[in-house]
Each structure stands twice: as structure tokens, then as C-alpha cells.
Scaffold this motif. Structure first.
Motif, PDB file in Angstrom:
ATOM      1  N   ARG A 126      11.295  -1.599  -1.493  1.00 54.76           N
ATOM      2  CA  ARG A 126       9.918  -2.109  -1.520  1.00 54.76           C
ATOM      3  C   ARG A 126       9.912  -3.640  -1.650  1.00 54.76           C
ATOM      4  NH1 ARG A 126       7.506   0.225  -6.221  1.00 54.76           N
ATOM      5  NH2 ARG A 126       9.292   1.584  -6.517  1.00 54.76           N
ATOM      6  N   GLN A 127      10.838  -4.132  -2.473  1.00 48.47           N
ATOM      7  CA  GLN A 127      10.905  -5.585  -2.648  1.00 48.47           C
ATOM      8  C   GLN A 127      11.267  -6.267  -1.328  1.00 48.47           C
ATOM      9  OE1 GLN A 127       9.817  -7.102  -5.131  1.00 48.47           O
ATOM     10  NE2 GLN A 127      10.904  -8.974  -5.584  1.00 48.47           N
ATOM     11  N   ARG A 128      12.156  -5.621  -0.567  1.00 50.22           N
ATOM     12  CA  ARG A 128      12.563  -6.231   0.714  1.00 50.22           C
ATOM     13  C   ARG A 128      11.398  -6.249   1.708  1.00 50.22           C
ATOM     14  NH1 ARG A 128      17.457  -3.048   2.540  1.00 50.22           N
ATOM     15  NH2 ARG A 128      17.170  -4.328   4.389  1.00 50.22           N
ATOM     16  N   VAL A 129      10.598  -5.179   1.691  1.00 50.82           N
ATOM     17  CA  VAL A 129       9.420  -5.157   2.572  1.00 50.82           C
ATOM     18  C   VAL A 129       8.448  -6.260   2.146  1.00 50.82           C
ATOM     19  CG1 VAL A 129       7.461  -3.787   3.384  1.00 50.82           C
ATOM     20  CG2 VAL A 129       9.672  -2.673   3.011  1.00 50.82           C
ATOM     21  N   ALA A 130       8.254  -6.384   0.836  1.00 49.19           N
ATOM     22  CA  ALA A 130       7.322  -7.408   0.333  1.00 49.19           C
ATOM     23  C   ALA A 130       7.822  -8.810   0.685  1.00 49.19           C
ATOM     24  CB  ALA A 130       7.169  -7.261  -1.173  1.00 49.19           C
ATOM     25  N   ARG A 143      15.168   1.011   9.570  1.00 52.11           N
ATOM     26  CA  ARG A 143      15.752   2.269   9.120  1.00 52.11           C
ATOM     27  C   ARG A 143      14.880   2.949   8.059  1.00 52.11           C
ATOM     28  NH1 ARG A 143      17.967   1.802   4.294  1.00 52.11           N
ATOM     29  NH2 ARG A 143      18.245  -0.273   3.441  1.00 52.11           N
ATOM     30  N   LEU A 144      13.939   2.229   7.506  1.00 56.86           N
ATOM     31  CA  LEU A 144      13.055   2.847   6.508  1.00 56.86           C
ATOM     32  C   LEU A 144      12.061   3.797   7.167  1.00 56.86           C
ATOM     33  CD1 LEU A 144      12.273  -0.228   4.212  1.00 56.86           C
ATOM     34  CD2 LEU A 144      14.058   1.495   3.955  1.00 56.86           C
ATOM     35  N   GLY A 145      11.915   3.654   8.501  1.00 56.09           N
ATOM     36  CA  GLY A 145      11.115   4.582   9.294  1.00 56.09           C
ATOM     37  C   GLY A 145       9.702   4.771   8.777  1.00 56.09           C
ATOM     38  N   ALA A 146       9.280   6.040   8.783  1.00 57.87           N
ATOM     39  CA  ALA A 146       7.883   6.352   8.438  1.00 57.87           C
ATOM     40  C   ALA A 146       7.718   6.710   6.971  1.00 57.87           C
ATOM     41  CB  ALA A 146       7.405   7.507   9.303  1.00 57.87           C
ATOM     42  N   THR A 147       8.753   6.464   6.163  1.00 58.92           N
ATOM     43  CA  THR A 147       8.648   6.798   4.732  1.00 58.92           C
ATOM     44  C   THR A 147       7.567   5.941   4.076  1.00 58.92           C
ATOM     45  OG1 THR A 147      11.014   7.132   4.784  1.00 58.92           O
ATOM     46  CG2 THR A 147       9.986   7.071   2.604  1.00 58.92           C
ATOM     47  N   PRO A 148       6.611   6.589   3.418  1.00 56.85           N
ATOM     48  CA  PRO A 148       5.580   5.784   2.739  1.00 56.85           C
ATOM     49  C   PRO A 148       6.206   4.873   1.685  1.00 56.85           C
ATOM     50  CG  PRO A 148       4.980   8.106   2.758  1.00 56.85           C
ATOM     51  CD  PRO A 148       6.395   8.024   3.236  1.00 56.85           C
ATOM     52  N   ALA A 149       5.589   3.729   1.490  1.00 58.17           N
ATOM     53  CA  ALA A 149       6.161   2.731   0.579  1.00 58.17           C
ATOM     54  C   ALA A 149       6.371   3.283  -0.829  1.00 58.17           C
ATOM     55  CB  ALA A 149       5.245   1.510   0.527  1.00 58.17           C
ATOM     56  N   ARG A 150       5.489   4.187  -1.243  1.00 57.02           N
ATOM     57  CA  ARG A 150       5.624   4.684  -2.626  1.00 57.02           C
ATOM     58  C   ARG A 150       6.896   5.504  -2.818  1.00 57.02           C
ATOM     59  NH1 ARG A 150       1.308   8.326  -1.137  1.00 57.02           N
ATOM     60  NH2 ARG A 150      -0.202   6.863  -1.976  1.00 57.02           N
ATOM     61  N   VAL A 179       0.880  -1.171   0.000  1.00 50.52           N
ATOM     62  CA  VAL A 179       0.000   0.000   0.000  1.00 50.52           C
ATOM     63  C   VAL A 179       0.915   1.218   0.000  1.00 50.52           C
ATOM     64  CG1 VAL A 179      -1.777   1.260   1.256  1.00 50.52           C
ATOM     65  CG2 VAL A 179      -1.796  -1.237   1.230  1.00 50.52           C
ATOM     66  N   GLY A 180       0.850   1.989  -1.074  1.00 51.31           N
ATOM     67  CA  GLY A 180       1.815   3.066  -1.299  1.00 51.31           C
ATOM     68  C   GLY A 180       1.848   4.114  -0.209  1.00 51.31           C
ATOM     69  N   GLY A 181       0.714   4.377   0.414  1.00 48.64           N
ATOM     70  CA  GLY A 181       0.664   5.443   1.407  1.00 48.64           C
ATOM     71  C   GLY A 181       1.115   5.016   2.795  1.00 48.64           C
ATOM     72  N   LEU A 182       1.360   3.735   2.981  1.00 52.09           N
ATOM     73  CA  LEU A 182       1.740   3.237   4.306  1.00 52.09           C
ATOM     74  C   LEU A 182       3.233   2.957   4.377  1.00 52.09           C
ATOM     75  CD1 LEU A 182      -1.087   0.606   5.033  1.00 52.09           C
ATOM     76  CD2 LEU A 182      -0.952   2.977   5.806  1.00 52.09           C
ATOM     77  N   PRO A 183       3.866   3.243   5.511  1.00 52.77           N
ATOM     78  CA  PRO A 183       5.281   2.875   5.655  1.00 52.77           C
ATOM     79  C   PRO A 183       5.452   1.354   5.795  1.00 52.77           C
ATOM     80  CG  PRO A 183       4.483   3.927   7.659  1.00 52.77           C
ATOM     81  CD  PRO A 183       3.360   3.987   6.672  1.00 52.77           C
TER      82      PRO A 183
END
Lengths: 308, 281
Positions: free
Chosen positions: A142-146, A128-135, A90-94
């Protein structure tokens, strides 16, 4: 469970005039690391989509845990961790919120969800990606989060379509280690990738798709045995060496490496071929059997398609 | 790991969809716009009555005047929100990722429909609050009196308590057309993988219908019995009726039934479409 974890039975899928899958049949045994190989547009992703119930087959059937995938109870997917064609965040979510979302969808609550998400954030160095939105994250991040989301809840089946896309070498090594650990833990892994070397390190089974059809499938060792043995011959001059081999009835092709030919002959034929080459004035500096790898299996399967 | 609710994953999906809806900037902007439109409509109604020599002067009339444009803006925003509900998830890939989890397609549409219903209620209430504030400040919510050249004529036609009840009913029913618009947007959204295409298609469908209704083309009432234009029209009559003396003329049944049927049909259509379609994006 008995039977394959994931299977396709004469599976066909058309998108308008395009035939993405054409009577594809394969089985992924439980506990296997299954490499799904094929050129772009060969039908790998469509097969995975059908097998996971995202796409309805035009003909034939796809099975997930023995149940027809299109009509399967969604609860079956609780045992599946998957990435199919992109991270799907979800692009808007960290990162953390995306992981919490997946944990919730898996039915995790309270402390269990917090612990699972926290472990995923730590093991994948995602804090370390913190609150940065996924987009706003890079493709690799993003691939690592997925991937972290796919591993949540220790699924019995991991279906990863191009999982290394966008990853740096260290992240690829980390993914390999996680997949090995998951495999040791009894999970079945389906890996669709163009990185043959990565698949080769892990795969116990493989299938090669081309033009929507399964061209070769089975245990990697069996596929190796079914591929014609080859010798790597470095001769000078190479052109003369090729002539001599052709005269001896041995098909040979340049390997791409300067002065090296790949000859379709078993190791036992090496002494006679070397003697013939030397007699013809070719200086032979190297003769070695080529270990049949996934690349050779892949090339051979595609060559069979061309021939067909 | 097991499902922790007797309703499967639906409560989880509802929670996730409500949070996602609350985070949408379009909703926040829409709430402000709907309130502003309601307030502007009410102010316009007050200004018009001030210039009349024989007006019905009261905040209730301003509220009714404001609800028309307020609900129209709220409906438009709801339509756009609905049109994004599935298509924007599809375009960013999160629809696929959600359906790879133990989430059924029907449950997902139900959760989205419920979240949109919540958004529709909030938008309609924002319009009503905007109109009520201006009406209350500008004319007060006392008894309805008929003024002639600024002076009361005869006894009050309606008492404040009676009008308050009617106004409450109007406000309570007013979310229905807005929710119906949102669910229509959802039904459109189910066909698309791209948010922009879905929004364009929703507007393309809604604008001509609304225009035909506004232009009062003969027979349009019969031809357009279901779309949002009919809903807005029904509510305009309802709202107007609350400001005048004759409440019985308000098409209450149409005001409740038309949008109610529309929203149910649209939500079911969205579910039917998503259940059958391939998830490709």
C-alpha cells in the motif's frame, strides 16, 4: 518562486490540553531536500498537516508556496505530491484504480492520465498487484502505491511523512533513487522520518523538533558546524580512560560500542589526550574524529531541549 | 497540466464520488431491500382490501400502501449511506489523501451530496417499482372502482389516466425524503472520523424522532417539523391520498418543501462542518 516553498511562522496547534506545536518557525527553501526529524509526538506530522492545509493552526501561520495554507486555493496542491500519516488509499479499489483516481484529481484526462498511470505501474512494479483491492494489500505494498501516487505528475514539492514505513530494503533504495532524481530535476522534498541514515543520505537541510518546538534548523552543513566536535577513543581499561579524560576536563561518554568512548574535544586535542591516557597506563588502540552526522545533530538538539 | 473544466475539480470529484457510491455494497443491498419492502407493503395492502366488504380495489392503492414501508427502508439505507460518506473516507485515510490533491472541501461535499442524491433517487424508485409490480400484478392499474362483497358499486370513482398522473407525481416526489435522509446522514458524517461512530450517531438521532412521529404524540407535528419522520409522515398521507378519492387532502406542499428544505440545509451543514474541521484521521 521567491521565498520558501513551505514555511511555518510561530505556528502553534493545540488538541484540547495537548500542545502539538508550540510557536514552531522554519522555512523550506526551494530545491532543498529537507529532513524533518524528531521523536514520536514531537509535532512533525502536525506541522506537515498545517502546512498542507489539513489542520487549522491555533496560532501562527503556515505557508504553502507563499500562501497561507489553511485558506489556500486548492489548485496550489496540483504541484504537491504528499503522503501524510499513511497511504490513504481507497480500500475497495485496486492499485491501478487508486492511481487513476489521483491522476483524475490532478486534472489529468484521457491519454495523459493513461500514460502517467501506466508509467507509475511499470516504474514501481505495481502491475503484479493486479485487481487486489488496496485493503487486502500488505502495508508495504500500500505504501508503494501511495508513493507512486505522490510522484504522479512530477510535483514541484514532495512531502513525505515516514515514506519508508513498511518498505523492504530494495524498495527503500528505489525510493532513494527516485527522490534523488526528483531533487536533481528541481523538486523540493520534505522528508519526515525516523530513519536518520536515510535522511542523511539525501538531506541538504534539516530541522529537529521536540515538544512541538523547532530545536535546530538550517542547512545540514551549518548544523554540523554548530555541533561540538568529538573524538572516538578506544582505550583499555575504558573506566580508567574515562577518569583520565574527566580529569583533563574533557566530557566523555560510552559510545555503546565495547571499550569506546566519545569525548567532546576537537581533533587538535587528540595528541595531548593520547599522551595523558598513555601516561596513566591506558592502552589506546584507536583515536579518530567523529564526523558529525544527523544523529549527532539530532542528539545535540534533544540535549539542548533537556537542558532547557 | 491544467484544469480541464470551467468548474474546477468539481466534475471530476462528482464522477469519482458517483463511481464510489455505485460500488457500495450497502447501496446494492439497499435497493433490493427497498424494493422488497415496497412489494411487501403493497402485498399487505392488497390482502387487507381483499378481506374488506367495502374496499377500494386497485393497484394504485397497493402502490400507495407499499410506498410507506418502501420509503422507510429506503430512507434508513440512505441515512446509513450518508453517514458513511465522509466518515468512512476519513477512517481509511482517503479523505486526507483527496484533500491533499487540488480538491476543495466545499467541492468534495457538493460531489458527495450529489452522489447521495442519486443514490436516494435510486432507492426511492426501487421501493416504488417493488410496490408497483405487486400492485399491478395483484389488482391491475385500471379505473378505481368501489367493490361491495367483490362486486362493483356504481360508476368508477377515478379513471385510470387520472390516477396514473397522481401516482406518477407521488413516485416523482418520493425520492425527496430519501434524499433528505441521505443528506442528514452526510451532515452527521462530517463530524466523525470513524464509520461506525457516524452510523451509530445517525441512527441515534433518527430513531427517536421517527418513533415519536409514529406514536403520534400530541404536538409532535409542531416539534418535529423538519426531521425525516415528518417527511415520511407527509408522504404517507400523500400516498394514501392517491388511493382514495380525495387528492386535495394530500399535503403536497409539505411533502415537497419539508424534505427539500431538509436536504438543502443538511448538505449546507455538512459543507460548513467539513470546511472548518481538522482532518486528523
Amino acid at each position: 518562486m521567491d521565498g520558501p516553498v513551505l514555511a511555518a511562522e510561530r505556528l502553534s496547534k493545540r488538541f484540547g490540553p495537548v500542545r502539538a506545536l508550540d510557536e514552531a518557525t522554519l522555512e523550506v527553501p526551494e530545491g532543498a531536500v529537507f529532513g524533518l526529524l524528531g521523536p514520536n509526538g514531537s509535532g512533525k506530522t502536525t506541522l506537515l498537516r498545517c502546512a498542507l492545509g489539513l489542520v487549522r493552526p491555533t496560532a501562527g501561520r503556515a505557508f504553502l508556496f507563499g500562501t497561507e495554507a489553511w485558506d489556500a486555493d486548492p489548485g496550489l496542491r496540483r504541484a504537491v505530491g504528499a503522503i501524510v500519516e499513511g497511504p490513504g488509499l481507497v480500500g475497495g479499489l485496486p492499485a491501478e484504480a487508486n492511481l487513476r483516481r489521483h491522476a483524475a484529481l490532478l486534472g489529468m484526462r484521457g491519454a495523459e492520465a493513461v500514460a502517467a498511470v501506466s508509467a507509475a505501474l511499470d516504474s514501481d512494479d505495481l502491475r503484479r498487484l493486479g485487481a487486489t483491492p488496496a485493503r487486502r494489500l500488505s502495508r508495504g505494498e500500500r505504501q508503494r502505491v501511495a508513493l507512486a501516487a505522490a510522484f504522479l505528475g512530477s510535483p514541484r514539492l514532495l512531502v513525505l511523512d515516514e515514506p519508508t514505513e513498511g518498505l523492504d530494503p530494495l524498495a527503500i533504495a528505489g525510493l532513494r533513487a527516485r527522490l534523488e532524481a526528483a531533487h536533481r530535476g528541481g523538486a523540493t522534498v520534505v522528508l519526515s522520518s525516523h530513519l536518520l541514515s536515510e535522511v542523511e543520505r539525501l538531506a541538504t537541510h534539516a530541522a529537529v523538533l521536540a515538544g512541538g518546538r523547532v530545536r535546530a534548523a538550517g542547512a545540514v552543513e551549518a548544523l554540523r558546524g554548530a555541533t561540538a566536535p568529538r573524538l572516538r577513543i578506544r582505550g583499555n581499561p575504558a573506566a580508567r580512560a574515562a577518569e583520565v579524560l574527566a580529569a583533563a576536563g574533557v566530557p566523555a561518554a560510552p559510545s555503546g560500542e565495547d571499550g569506546v568512548l566519545l569525548a567532546e574535544a576537537p581533533p587538535e586535542a587528540a595528541p595531548a589526550l593520547v599522551a595523558a591516557l598513555v601516561r596513566a597506563g591506558v592502552e589506546v588502540s584507536e583515536v579518530a574524529p567523529v564526523r558529525t552526522g544527523l544523529e549527532e545533530i539530532y542528539r545535540a538538539a534533544l540535549a539542548r531541549r533537556e537542558a532547557a | 497540466m491544467s484544469l480541464s473544466t470551467p468548474f474546477g475539480s468539481r466534475p471530476v470529484l462528482l464522477g469519482l464520488e458517483c463511481r464510489a457510491m455505485g460500488a457500495r455494497r450497502l447501496l446494492r443491498a439497499g435497493l433490493l431491500l427497498a424494493a422488497a419492502a415496497g412489494a411487501a407493503g403493497a402485498a399487505k395492502g392488497l390482502a387487507a382490501s381483499a378481506g374488506e366488504t367495502f374496499p377500494v380495489r386497485n393497484g394504485f392503492r397497493a402502490l400507495a400502501e407499499g410506498l410507506g414501508p418502501g420509503l422507510l427502508v429506503a430512507g434508513l439505507v440512505a441515512l446509513l449511506l450518508g453517514s458513511q460518506a465522509i466518515a468512512s473516507d476519513a477512517s481509511e485515510g482517503s479523505l486526507r489523501a483527496t484533500l491533499l490533491r487540488p480538491a476543495g472541501r466545499g467541492g468534495l461535499v457538493a460531489a458527495k451530496a450529489a452522489a447521495l442524491a442519486g443514490a436516494g433517487v435510486a432507492l426511492a424508485l426501487a421501493a416504488a417499482v417493488g410496490a408497483a409490480l405487486v400492485g399491478g400484478i395483484g389488482a391491475g392499474f385500471g379505473d378505481v372502482v368501489v367493490l361491495y362483497e367483490g362486486s362493483p358499486v356504481g360508476p368508477p370513482k377515478q379513471t385510470a389516466a387520472l390516477m396514473l398522473g397522481r401516482a406518477a407525481l407521488v413516485v416523482a416526489l418520493s425520492p425527496l425524503p430519501v434524499v433528505a435522509a441521505a443528506e442528514l446522514g452526510l451532515a452527521v458524517s462530517a463530524f466523525f472520523d470513524h464509520a461506525g461512530s457516524a452510523a451509530s450517531a445517525a441512527l441515534f438521532l433518527a430513531v427517536p424522532v421517527t418513533l415519536v412521529s409514529w406514536l403520534a404524540v400530541p404536538g409532535s407535528d409542531l416539534l418535529f417539523v423538519n426531521p425525516p419522520a415528518r417527511v415520511v409522515d407527509a408522504f404517507r398521507s400523500l400516498a394514501a391520498a392517491s388511493a382514495t378519492a380525495d387528492w386535495r387532502q394530500a399535503p403536497l406542499a409539505a411533502a415537497a418543501l419539508v424534505p427539500g428544505t431538509t436536504l438543502l440545509a443538511a448538505a449546507l451543514a455538512a459543507g460548513a462542518v467539513l470546511r472548518r474541521r481538522d482532518i486528523l484521521a
